[in-house]
Design an enzyme around this catalytic site. Structure first.
Site, PDB file in Angstrom:
ATOM      1  N   LYS A 124     151.540   0.861  72.188  1.00 37.78           N
ATOM      2  CA  LYS A 124     150.695   0.931  73.385  1.00 37.78           C
ATOM      3  C   LYS A 124     151.359   2.047  74.406  1.00 37.78           C
ATOM      4  O   LYS A 124     152.342   2.448  74.215  1.00 37.78           O
ATOM      5  CB  LYS A 124     151.119  -0.323  74.249  1.00 37.78           C
ATOM      6  CG  LYS A 124     149.793  -0.568  74.992  1.00 37.78           C
ATOM      7  CD  LYS A 124     148.660  -1.204  74.456  1.00 37.78           C
ATOM      8  CE  LYS A 124     147.492  -1.452  75.423  1.00 37.78           C
ATOM      9  NZ  LYS A 124     146.554  -2.438  74.419  1.00 37.78           N
ATOM     10  N   ASP A 164     141.981   1.856  76.749  1.00 37.27           N
ATOM     11  CA  ASP A 164     142.420   0.331  77.411  1.00 37.27           C
ATOM     12  C   ASP A 164     142.004   0.585  78.801  1.00 37.27           C
ATOM     13  O   ASP A 164     141.120   1.393  79.132  1.00 37.27           O
ATOM     14  CB  ASP A 164     143.862   0.182  77.199  1.00 37.27           C
ATOM     15  CG  ASP A 164     144.030  -1.393  77.446  1.00 37.27           C
ATOM     16  OD1 ASP A 164     144.344  -2.128  76.422  1.00 37.27           O
ATOM     17  OD2 ASP A 164     144.612  -1.617  78.719  1.00 37.27           O
TER      18      ASP A 164
HETATM   19  N1  GLU Z   1     143.392  -1.745  73.939  1.00 35.98           N
HETATM   20  C1  GLU Z   1     142.804  -2.465  72.839  1.00 35.98           C
HETATM   21  C2  GLU Z   1     143.743  -3.693  72.774  1.00 35.98           C
HETATM   22  O1  GLU Z   1     144.296  -3.978  73.793  1.00 35.98           O
HETATM   23  C3  GLU Z   1     142.344  -1.686  71.689  1.00 35.98           C
HETATM   24  C4  GLU Z   1     143.359  -0.671  71.028  1.00 35.98           C
HETATM   25  C5  GLU Z   1     142.894   0.070  69.727  1.00 35.98           C
HETATM   26  O2  GLU Z   1     141.621   0.186  69.499  1.00 35.98           O
HETATM   27  O3  GLU Z   1     143.715   0.597  69.391  1.00 35.98           O
HETATM   28  O4  GLU Z   1     143.466  -4.191  71.731  1.00 35.98           O
END
Ligand code: GLU
Length: 444
Positions: A124, A164
């Site tokens: 992340k 996100d």
């Molecule tokens: N931000 C999204 C999550 O919390 C998607 C992450 C992604 O597609 O890599 O899963």
């Protein structure tokens, strides 16, 4: 497992990282039993290795605003765990972003990605930069400055970022553009890209659609149907939009959306052009929902959360800890049937405990919202194969994945009295996959 000792040690090492500690505690309490059945895990210090990210990049992001003033934000990428595949997870741009937020999100992502059935590790990233009130040119310059530092740490087989909160197709476009220029390759090292340059159909809708597919499964398990159910949704961004769209298509009635300014209650249901209007609202960059109330002549509740309304289904779709114990008590007193987090860790630990104690159908974000990252995985597959699947093909795969996640939760979460503890189910299923992968690869 010495859960208490591990948690205390973690807290001493990382004081004040409350969200991260909250996420770890929930997982450790869930996996205690299976962990104890596998002494080899303890010997290999699986948990002690799992609760620390592989590495964290932390950097400054200097950029120049439209008035010529130099601004400095903080940027991060937490590469949490790559036991089952390349690091994968979104980038969050929000004033509240700090290391605790990103570590909790990276930790959650590791188990969520394991549940998707696809080979993706957890990561992340993000910044305390807020797109609120910024011009398009400022957003572009910020994204470029952010990537100027991050680009060397990511790649199609090492770490694949996505969106996100605060990061949508526009921001991904600007980041990917700069990445491509610096890395001199075009292999899709980002998901959530525009359709014209390697994005996948259904990716924008995927988190919300997947969440609703999951909720349908939860209700079905109880012999219930989404049709005719009244639904409270929080947030009004991409996730809330996708959830409202699919819930409405399946005959549910969404009566609320919310923003930092409060929530709107639309007793006729948010459907048709009103759902399209959510996108318009989001595009203003103002981060408010009150204009919806004015436009459609419905009530606006300033500074309040939608959980005070009497609904059958409650879907947190905004941010972590947006539903607390008091909200949980109100929902239960009002006869709520099902609560599913489409936001990551949308409920406080006390709220989750309350739902479980009361036997309410409750499922955690890492299971319910996994459709977003799962479809990102499908975008990676399409990029690697240099082709594009049709909308129906992607949607079918997404549906299949959500069914499989639900099944895993039932297998690991069904209690003797028949109650399905989705928190336990999701945590144990995700953990077992990551733990086995770590065991197989030795101490690395
Ligand atoms: N931000 C999204 C999550 O919390 C998607 C992450 C992604 O597609 O890599 O899963």
């Amino acid at each position: 497992m010495k859960t208490e000792t591990i948690l205390n040690a973690l807290e001493a090492k990382h004081p004040g990282e409350n969200e991260f500690l909250q996420a770890v505690k929930e997982v450790l309490l869930s996996i205690e039993d299976v962990y104890n059945e596998h002494p080899e895990f303890e010997k290999a210090a699986i948990v002690e290795r799992l609760v620390e990210p592989d590495r964290i990049f932390s950097f400054k992001v200097p950029w120049v605003d439209d008035s010529g003033k130099v601004q400095v934000n903080l940027g991060y990428r937490v590469q949490f765990n790559n036991a089952i595949g390349p690091y994968k997870g979104g980038i969050r741009f929000h004033a509240s972003v700090n290391l605790s937020t990103l570590k909790f999100l990276g930790f959650e992502q590791t188990f969520k990605n394991a549940l998707t059935t696809l080979p993706m590790g957890g990561g992340k990233g993000g910044s305390d930069f807020s797109i609120r009130g910024k011009s398009n040119a400022e957003v572009m310059r910020f994204c470029q400055a952010f990537i100027l530092e991050l680009w060397r740490h990511i790649g199609p087989d090492t770490d694949v970022p996505a969106g996100d909160i605060g990061v949508g197709t526009r921001e991904i476009g600007y980041m990917y553009g700069m990445y491509k220029k610096l890395a001199r390759e075009n292999t899709g090292t980002f998901t959530g890209k525009g359709l014209e340059y390697g994005g996948s159909l259904v990716r924008p809708e995927a988190t919300g659609f997947g969440g609703i597919y999951f909720v349908v499964n939860m209700l079905k398990e109880k012999g219930l149907d989404l049709k005719g159910k009244t639904i409270a949704v929080s947030g009004f961004g991409n996730v809330a939009w996708g959830a409202a769209l699919k819930a409405t298509q399946l005959g549910g009635k969404v009566v609320t959306i919310s923003g930092p300014d409060g929530y709107v209650y639309d007793p006729d249901g948010i459907s048709g052009e009103k759902i399209d209007y959510m996108l318009e609202l989001r595009a203003t960059g103002e981060d408010v929902v009150e204009p919806y109330a004015k436009k459609y002549g419905v009530e606006f509740f300033p500074g309040k959360r939608p959980w005070q309304q009497k609904v059958d289904v409650a879907l947190p779709c905004a941010i972590q800890n947006e539903l607390d114990e008091n909200d949980a008590k109100t929902l239960v007193a009002n006869g709520v049937t099902c609560v599913a987090e489409i936001s990551n860790m949308g409920c406080t630990a006390e709220a989750v405990d309350y739902f479980v104690e009361k036997g309410v159908l409750f499922a955690p974000g890492k299971a319910v919202n996994a459709g977003g990252v799962a479809t990102s995985g499908l975008e990676m597959s399409q990029n690697a194969m240099h082709l594009q699947w049709t909308e129906a093909e992607v949607d079918e795969k997404l549906h299949h994945i959500m069914n499989s996640i639900h099944e895993q939760c039932v297998i690991y979460g069904k209690q003797k009295n028949g109650y399905i503890n989705y928190v336990k189910g999701a945590n144990v299923a995700g953990f077992m996959k990551v733990a086995r992968a770590m065991m197989a690869q030795g101490i690395v």
